[in-house]
Design a protein around this motif. Structure first.
Motif, PDB file in Angstrom:
ATOM      1  N   GLN A 157      35.891  49.944  20.834  1.00 32.87           N
ATOM      2  CA  GLN A 157      35.066  49.805  22.045  1.00 32.87           C
ATOM      3  C   GLN A 157      33.635  50.259  21.779  1.00 32.87           C
ATOM      4  O   GLN A 157      32.678  49.655  22.270  1.00 32.87           O
ATOM      5  N   THR A 217      30.658  47.857  37.757  1.00 37.65           N
ATOM      6  CA  THR A 217      31.212  48.132  36.427  1.00 37.65           C
ATOM      7  C   THR A 217      30.973  49.591  36.048  1.00 37.65           C
ATOM      8  O   THR A 217      31.849  50.230  35.447  1.00 37.65           O
ATOM      9  N   ARG A 253      34.996  54.447  30.254  1.00 39.96           N
ATOM     10  CA  ARG A 253      36.158  53.675  29.837  1.00 39.96           C
ATOM     11  C   ARG A 253      36.050  52.229  30.327  1.00 39.96           C
ATOM     12  O   ARG A 253      36.319  51.289  29.580  1.00 39.96           O
ATOM     13  N   GLY A 254      35.625  52.060  31.585  1.00 44.43           N
ATOM     14  CA  GLY A 254      35.491  50.720  32.156  1.00 44.43           C
ATOM     15  C   GLY A 254      34.472  49.895  31.378  1.00 44.43           C
ATOM     16  O   GLY A 254      34.732  48.748  31.020  1.00 44.43           O
ATOM     17  N   ARG A 267      35.815  49.042  27.875  1.00 42.58           N
ATOM     18  CA  ARG A 267      36.810  47.960  27.904  1.00 42.58           C
ATOM     19  C   ARG A 267      36.153  46.615  28.176  1.00 42.58           C
ATOM     20  O   ARG A 267      36.535  45.595  27.612  1.00 42.58           O
ATOM     21  N   PHE A 268      35.135  46.612  29.041  1.00 38.20           N
ATOM     22  CA  PHE A 268      34.430  45.366  29.369  1.00 38.20           C
ATOM     23  C   PHE A 268      33.753  44.809  28.124  1.00 38.20           C
ATOM     24  O   PHE A 268      33.835  43.614  27.829  1.00 38.20           O
ATOM     25  N   GLU A 296      34.539  45.434  25.036  1.00 38.50           N
ATOM     26  CA  GLU A 296      35.559  45.024  24.071  1.00 38.50           C
ATOM     27  C   GLU A 296      36.123  43.646  24.411  1.00 38.50           C
ATOM     28  O   GLU A 296      36.299  42.795  23.546  1.00 38.50           O
ATOM     29  N   LEU A 297      36.369  43.456  25.696  1.00 40.35           N
ATOM     30  CA  LEU A 297      36.986  42.203  26.143  1.00 40.35           C
ATOM     31  C   LEU A 297      36.043  41.016  25.989  1.00 40.35           C
ATOM     32  O   LEU A 297      36.463  39.922  25.610  1.00 40.35           O
ATOM     33  N   THR A 298      34.767  41.248  26.275  1.00 37.47           N
ATOM     34  CA  THR A 298      33.818  40.125  26.226  1.00 37.47           C
ATOM     35  C   THR A 298      33.188  39.951  24.844  1.00 37.47           C
ATOM     36  O   THR A 298      32.454  38.989  24.636  1.00 37.47           O
ATOM     37  N   LEU A 324      27.279  37.334  30.221  1.00 38.69           N
ATOM     38  CA  LEU A 324      27.324  38.178  29.026  1.00 38.69           C
ATOM     39  C   LEU A 324      26.030  38.953  28.828  1.00 38.69           C
ATOM     40  O   LEU A 324      26.036  40.069  28.315  1.00 38.69           O
TER      41      LEU A 324
END
Lengths: 361, 487
Positions: A14, A136, A142-143, A146-147, A149-151, A279
């Motif tokens: 992350q 966000t 953490r949020g 994770r965001f 990492e996901l995108t 993005l």
């Protein structure tokens, strides 16, 4: 937010995604124009040189982090400097992060208006973006981690979409190679530096990772990736559009997407823009998160996270509207490049010297 | 001693005077004709068993019971007369009253302290039939019923491991509902078990009527439309969950068990995925993921494209849509909302009506009303197709709770798409993703193994790798015994 950070940790993955994601926002869309204007067909060299300053800055911060493990930048400054001076420095960094966040989100909002929603008022788009950032941020470190990492994979996909455009490119556009004047290159470096301000995030997020040594190891490949990607995108812009045309376009990269024809997806530029408008919020989000960490330190964790996130969102909204136009915003970002040289290299070098004295004492 | 009997007898008579469904039966215990009273709740206790195992041995005793009585009344009663396996002693009157109302048979006897409670449940139970939702072609076809012991038995039968722990508790001040917590002692993380136990023990409510109550009351505070638990209808899925280190909660009077922690990917998995070849399982899962996306997005995407970016659509399709739209007097958003509302109403009415009537309503509304709407130019056939397709995609989602969530999200997505076009649509998805990744289920990230990224768990998330590759248990859930099979 630092209270939350104490119990919420970033994984090294992350952290890497957060670092890389902070670089690719509005800057990558606007930079080729200014780099081409400054250095012509050799514009692609500037990101490599500016990347060097970023690496220098990263080196200073990594050494500081190694010397004071687990300490984030504001705590580190409070440890090394007298409190009023440390708080002033924290305020400086805070102002830098907030300005970068507000300016980059303004550019993304302008791109959205220009290409996707020409009849919508700016404040409406700005409000939506600010809400998104605020929401966000309320998820804390953490949020945001994770965001990112996901995108991160979507970002990579966005770059891969650029590759087919090279078929339209002419290698002759790059000739004659390496003929730009060194002074022109050196003048353009600070201009590119604001996009490489990600090294300032290292001392804020690296200490909050669950495996610091691993995350520190991942820092260098991430920075290399960022520099290479910036250089390659500028190179693609010069190859496909030519240095002169790139220098006269506000967003040359978006024009490149227009030149790509992929079967099935008829309007690749729209597809890319749809991806990018969302993005490109990532750098703004990450810098706002960094600003949140610093404000939390200044306020001694007295403000609840939700309120702080709402405050930052509101501030971004207001400062976005205060900026006159997109050219003015880009000019602000260029000035921030010079500020980066101080906050990213000079100041951490000073801290490093002070810390050395403190350790030896 | 004799006073205890008198007090309890008076208590039982008082209860009897209050409630007509309490039955009291006075008998004399041979050989000394000791007065004895049996009390039970009508309709809850199996009377045949009561006669055969309690009353008959007392009223028609065996010779050895009469000839050789034991000196202690209680021992005599237990060893000579009562042929019941589940026996409990209660001494206080409040406890006796509570147990009587939960369906226990109360036996009090002169010369004995307290009361003996017997379990002779005779409440009407259905036998395990085929599951309503999660049906399989090649898997087992039994499902949970409303009986807690029966449901635990179904799990025990499939999982004959002494390390399977069953912890029972009673929740609901008035309903006194039995809840069972099942987990594998050597696999489940103690922290997760403790967390589930803590959340269950923190529930203080007057009534638990179904497992849905438990699911909602154990969720972390905060509002989310997404279910952070998995409703399990089949014992084989419950066993699979236990073997992965999850905790299964079974609630009495409810045919659905719950499993914790739950990740989002799980809600798009079905039992059939594991009973078929990996390719078929993967195909079905990818199809469900696509259906989830389409179920949430299709109407919103249609509104965004037609209202803001029609040039993205192929030219011929655009011309068709434009000619159809010219006959409809409403904007696209109203047209879509109208059809969406109509379809949701049909679904809701079909669910509530008796089965044959529900099917008829479905056909009548689907064909006749749909045709009438088109003829009256209230909507274009294109909208009807889009909404119908989105609803069909919703039914591909195995979890009922998630499908309800999808129905709500679909409506919510239409508004940003109608306001900001594709930009609004993509931003709405980003809001959704940020919200989903902020969720936790008993401390486990809801979007695992995608965020946080856990590469080893991808073989059983959106994809279904061969069973031979399931060497280790899912890392995202966390477990004490990671090895699943020998490589």
């Amino acid at each position: 937010m630092s209270e939350i950070s104490a119990r919420e940790r970033l994984t090294s993955r992350q952290y890497t995604a957060l670092l890389a994601g902070s670089a690719f926002g509005a800057g990558i869309l606007t930079l080729p124009r200014y780099l081409c204007a400054a250095a012509g067909q050799d514009a692609w060299v500037i990101p490599l040189l500016a990347g060097g300053t970023m690496c220098l800055s990263a080196l200073c911060f990594l050494r500081l982090c190694r010397r004071f493990p687990g300490m984030t930048l504001p705590h580190l400054m409070q440890e090394l400097l007298p409190l009023p001076l440390a708080n002033t420095a924290v305020l400086l960094y805070l102002a830098y992060f907030l300005t970068v966040a507000a300016s980059s989100i303004r550019i993304v909002a302008e791109i959205t208006l220009l290409y996707l929603l020409p009849n919508t008022p700016l404040w409406a788009v700005a409000l939506v973006y600010s809400l998104f950032v605020g929401y966000t941020l309320s998820g804390g470190l953490r949020g945001a981690g994770r965001f990112n990492e996901l995108t991160g994979f979507v970002l990579l996909f966005g770059f891969l979409l650029l590759l087919p455009s090279l078929r339209e490119g002419r290698m002759t556009n790059l000739a004659p190679m390496l003929t730009a004047k060194p002074t022109a290159l050196l003048t353009a470096i600070p201009m590119a530096c604001y996009s490489f301000g990600i090294s300032l995030l290292i001392p804020l997020f690296l200490p909050l990772t669950d495996d610091r040594s691993r995350a520190a190891k991942h820092t260098w490949p991430t920075l290399c990736f960022v520099v290479t990607a910036f250089s390659l995108i500028t190179l693609t812009s010069v190859c496909v559009l030519g240095a002169d045309t790139s220098a006269h376009m506000l967003f040359p990269v978006i024009t490149i997407y227009k030149s790509v024809s992929v079967p099935v997806i008829e309007r690749l530029d729209l597809f890319f823009l749809t991806l990018w408008t969302v993005l490109a919020v990532r750098p703004c989000l990450n810098f706002a998160l960094a600003a949140g960490q610093l404000s939390d330190c200044l306020l001694k964790n007295r403000l609840p996270r939700r309120w702080l996130s709402a405050g930052i969102g509101l501030f971004l909204f207001a400062s976005m509207l205060l900026q006159t136009d997109i050219v003015g915003t880009i000019r602000i970002l260029h000035w921030l490049g010079y500020v980066f040289l101080f906050l990213g290299i000079v100041f951490p070098a000073l801290l490093l010297i002070l810390s050395r004295k403190k350790v030896s004492a | 001693m004799a006073d205890d009997y008198a007090v309890l007898r008076r208590l039982l008579h008082d209860i009897r005077a209050r409630d007509d469904d309490i039955i009291l039966r006075s008998v004399s215990l041979p050989p000394n004709s000791v007065p004895c009273t049996v009390a039970f709740l009508d309709g809850v206790v199996n009377k045949e068993l009561l006669h055969a195992q309690v009353l008959s041995p007392i009223l028609q005793p065996e010779p050895y019971c009469v000839d050789d009585p034991l000196p202690d009344i209680r021992e005599n009663l237990l060893r000579r007369f009562l042929c019941v396996s589940e026996i409990k002693d209660v001494s206080d009157s409040t406890g006796i009253e509570k147990e009587l109302y939960t369906g226990a048979v109360v036996v009090i006897c002169a010369g004995m302290r307290g009361a003996i409670l017997l379990r002779l449940d005779g409440f009407m139970r259905r036998s395990p039939g085929a599951p309503l939702n999660d049906r399989t072609v090649s898997g087992p076809r039994d499902s949970f019923t409303e009986s807690l012991p029966g449901n635990i038995g179904l799990v025990r039968k499939k999982l004959a491991d002494p390390r399977l722990r069953v912890k029972k508790t009673v929740i609901g001040r008035r309903t006194r509902t039995n809840i069972a917590l099942l987990y594998m002692d050597d696999i489940a993380l103690p922290d997760t078990v403790r967390e589930v136990e803590r959340r269950l023990s923190s529930i203080d409510i007057d009534g638990i009527l179904a497992s849905g109550y438990i699911a909602q009351l154990t969720e972390a505070p905060g509002t989310s439309v997404f279910p952070t638990y998995r409703e399990i209808e089949r014992p084989d899925i419950a066993v699979a969950a236990l073997l992965e280190g999850r905790i299964v909660v079974i609630c009495d009077h409810s045919p659905l068990a719950l499993s914790f922690p739950t990740v989002f990917a799980e809600l798009l998995q079905a039992a059939e995925d594991y009973y078929e070849k990996p390719v078929a399982g993967t195909f079905a899962r990818l199809l469900r993921w696509a259906c989830f996306f389409l179920a949430v997005s299709l109407p919103a995407l249609y509104v965004a494209l037609v209202s803001f970016r029609p040039e993205i659509l192929p030219y011929d399709l655009l011309v068709t849509i434009a000619s159809l739209r010219s006959q409809v007097p409403f904007p696209v958003i109203w047209e879509t909302l109208f059809i969406e509302f109509a379809v949701q109403a049909i679904i809701e009415s079909s669910l509530r009506l008796p089965e044959p009537l529900g099917q008829t309503i479905g056909v009548v509304s689907g064909i006749i009303v749909g045709q009438a709407i088109i003829s009256a130019s209230l909507a274009t056939p294109m909208v009807l197709i889009v909404v119908a397709l989105a609803n069909i995609c919703t039914f591909c989602i195995p979890s009922f709770s998630l499908s309800v969530t999808v129905r709500i999200l679909r409506l919510c997505m239409i508004f940003p798409a109608a306001t900001f076009g594709i930009f609004g649509f993509s931003l709405a998805w980003m809001f959704l993703l940020v919200h989903m990744q902020s969720l936790d289920s008993m401390g486990v990230a809801y979007l695992a193994p995608f965020s946080p990224h856990i590469p080893s768990d991808h073989k059983d998330a959106a994809l279904r790798a061969p069973l031979q590759s399931f060497i280790r248990r899912p890392k995202s859930i966390g477990n004490r015994n990671t090895r699943r099979q020998r490589p």
